[in-house]
Design an enzyme around this catalytic site. Structure first.
Site, short mmCIF file in Angstrom:
data_model
loop_
_atom_site.label_atom_id
_atom_site.label_comp_id
_atom_site.label_asym_id
_atom_site.label_seq_id
_atom_site.Cartn_x
_atom_site.Cartn_y
_atom_site.Cartn_z
N CYS A 1 1.34 2.43 11.81
CA CYS A 1 2.44 2.88 10.96
C CYS A 1 2.64 3.78 11.67
O CYS A 1 4.02 4.51 11.77
CB CYS A 1 1.78 3.17 8.87
SG CYS A 1 1.50 1.70 8.67
N HIS B 1 -1.44 -8.01 2.55
CA HIS B 1 -1.79 -8.55 3.54
C HIS B 1 -2.76 -7.55 4.50
O HIS B 1 -3.78 -8.44 5.43
CB HIS B 1 -0.50 -8.01 4.14
CG HIS B 1 0.04 -6.66 5.16
ND1 HIS B 1 -0.71 -6.22 6.38
CD2 HIS B 1 0.07 -5.54 3.83
CE1 HIS B 1 -0.23 -4.70 6.04
NE2 HIS B 1 0.37 -4.23 4.99
N SER C 1 -3.91 -3.03 -1.08
CA SER C 1 -2.16 -4.35 -0.40
C SER C 1 -2.65 -5.21 0.28
O SER C 1 -3.78 -5.79 1.01
CB SER C 1 -1.52 -3.35 0.98
OG SER C 1 -0.69 -4.04 1.71
N GLY D 1 0.83 -1.42 0.06
CA GLY D 1 -0.03 0.46 -0.22
C GLY D 1 0.55 1.37 -0.05
O GLY D 1 0.69 1.87 -0.75
N1 PMP Z 1 -3.39 2.93 3.20
C1 PMP Z 1 -4.01 2.80 4.00
C2 PMP Z 1 -5.09 2.46 4.62
C3 PMP Z 1 -3.33 1.49 5.52
O1 PMP Z 1 -4.23 0.68 6.59
C4 PMP Z 1 -1.92 0.84 5.18
C5 PMP Z 1 -2.00 -0.35 6.07
N2 PMP Z 1 -1.52 0.35 7.41
C6 PMP Z 1 -1.30 1.93 4.20
C7 PMP Z 1 -1.60 2.59 3.13
C8 PMP Z 1 0.37 1.03 3.79
O2 PMP Z 1 0.06 -0.43 2.91
P1 PMP Z 1 1.57 -1.63 3.00
O3 PMP Z 1 1.54 -1.58 5.01
O4 PMP Z 1 0.82 -2.39 2.51
O5 PMP Z 1 2.95 -0.22 2.85
#
Ligand code: PMP
Length: 391
Positions: A322, A202, A200, A72
């Site tokens: 994150c 996962h 994404s 993502g």
């Molecule tokens: N966008 C959103 C709305 C997400 O929730 C996340 C994951 N926390 C991401 C982007 C990032 O995805 P990835 O973990 O695959 O980098």
């Protein structure tokens, strides 16, 4: 040993056993480089093509509009920067919601440093963008609009179709981060009218480290990784065949069971919301992801509640995984008008298809008991503080 109850599916989901089984042959049996022209390569590229087709089908796109990425974050970064840069002849103004994921916000900050101007759309106290604010924000020099389909912290679902239609009237390219939506909210890029969309694997019971960007045919985007000719010369690098196969299988399964999963998640959410009382408020609104619940526990510190829950075997989070390492209060809850104290009392619970009603009942009991205790301790602490002042 207490059974652990995982209520953090918005952070990530376990890979389905069936998905894993489909991936395994592509590590050491069908191990060819999907760009090689010999038999081993052809077998691998056939699997990559099948996955591309099933992802395209799931999104109602065509296979030539699907680009594989590492997840993502990469899809979001690429969409925002790549679309803004490749189309800058229209202008250097971008519109985004103020509750985007850091993967979008970070890319926007980079663009801002490079001379782009960003307008952040406000959200109301339930986390929704208004169409009126979109209309007001768009300008002649607006090149890109990016608004997420589902917010990862509070679950609000935005009216993307209506937003995209307003943006298109002004010739603005539309990207949506649908990372939290895939597998729960039906995604049809034609119906939504978006030009680019990030997913994404996962988040829908596929492997980590693989994602995709849908890019509407004819849209210009700057290349991301320079090197090989993979992904139509836009993203070089040897294909991660097992992960691509896993994402294809996971999305196909997710789309197949979407109605059943939504129903299940809604029943878990309904049961979980029996938690709300005079001390507990929902951060979010009606039209939201059925598996995401963000609650504000007045008088309780979220870090204390989360560690007490973890000791009881219940896994949740304070918001985005994150940003969980950061001390910054959630920008999403702040945009919804919550004060710092309220943000520090908020916890996100996110359910998955493997959770049961029994687990939710146990979680509710534990949360009730813990919050009652922590809230009382908090009151005592206050009294002590004031007592200290009087000394
Ligand atoms: N966008 C959103 C709305 C997400 O929730 C996340 C994951 N926390 C991401 C982007 C990032 O995805 P990835 O973990 O695959 O980098």
């Amino acid at each position: 040993m207490k059974e652990r109850i995982y209520l953090d599916h918005a952070a990530t989901t376990p890979t389905d056993e069936a998905v894993l089984r489909e991936m395994i042959p592509y590590f050491s049996e069908v191990y060819g480089n999907a760009s090689s022209t010999h038999r081993a390569g052809r077998d691998a590229v056939a699997a990559v093509d099948r996955a591309r087709e099933s992802i395209a089908r799931a999104l109602h796109a065509s296979p030539s509009e699907i680009y594989f990425t590492s997840g993502g974050t990469e899809s979001d970064n690429w969409a925002v920067r790549g679309l803004a840069e490749a189309n800058s002849e229209k202008g250097r103004h971008i519109v985004a919601s103020s509750i985007e994921h850091p993967a979008v916000l970070g890319a926007l900050k980079k663009l801002e440093k490079a001379g782009y101007e960003i307008t952040y759309l406000p959200v109301n106290d339930q986390g929704y963008v208004s169409l009126e604010s979109v209309r007001q924000a768009l300008r002649e020099d607006t090149v890109l609009l990016t608004v997420m389909t589902v917010n990862n912290e509070v679950g609000s679902i935005q009216p993307i179709r209506e937003i995209a239609s307003i943006a298109h009237e002004k010739g603005v390219i539309v990207h949506t981060d649908a990372v939290q939506a895939a597998g729960v909210v039906p995604l049809d890029v034609r119906e939504m009218g978006v030009d680019a969309l990030s997913i994404s694997a996962h988040k829908f019971y596929g492997p980590k480290g693989i994602g995709a960007l849908y890019l509407r045919k004819g849209r210009k985007i700057a290349p991301l990784l320079i090197g090989g000719e993979q992904e139509r010369n836009l993203r070089g690098g040897t294909y991660n065949t097992p992960a691509i196969v896993g994402m294809g299988a996971a999305l196909e399964r997710a789309v197949f069971s979407i109605t059943e999963v939504r129903r299940h998640l809604s029943s878990l959410k309904e049961r979980f919301l029996t938690l709300t009382d005079d001390y507990v408020r929902l951060n979010g609104g009606e039209y939201s992801h059925p598996g995401i619940v963000n609650l504000l526990f007045y008088g309780v510190r979220n870090d204390e509640l989360l560690s007490a829950l973890d000791r009881e075997g219940i896994e949740a989070s304070a918001g985005s995984a994150c940003s969980s390492g950061s001390t910054e209060p959630s920008h999403v809850l702040a945009a919804m008008g919550r004060g710092e104290g309220e943000i520090k009392s908020s916890v996100r619970f996110s359910f998955g298809k493997g959770n049961t009603l029994e687990e939710i009942d146990r979680a509710v009991d534990v949360i009730k008991a813990l919050t009652a205790r922590l809230r009382k301790d908090a009151d005592l602490f206050k009294i002590n503080e004031s007592k200290k002042k009087n000394l």
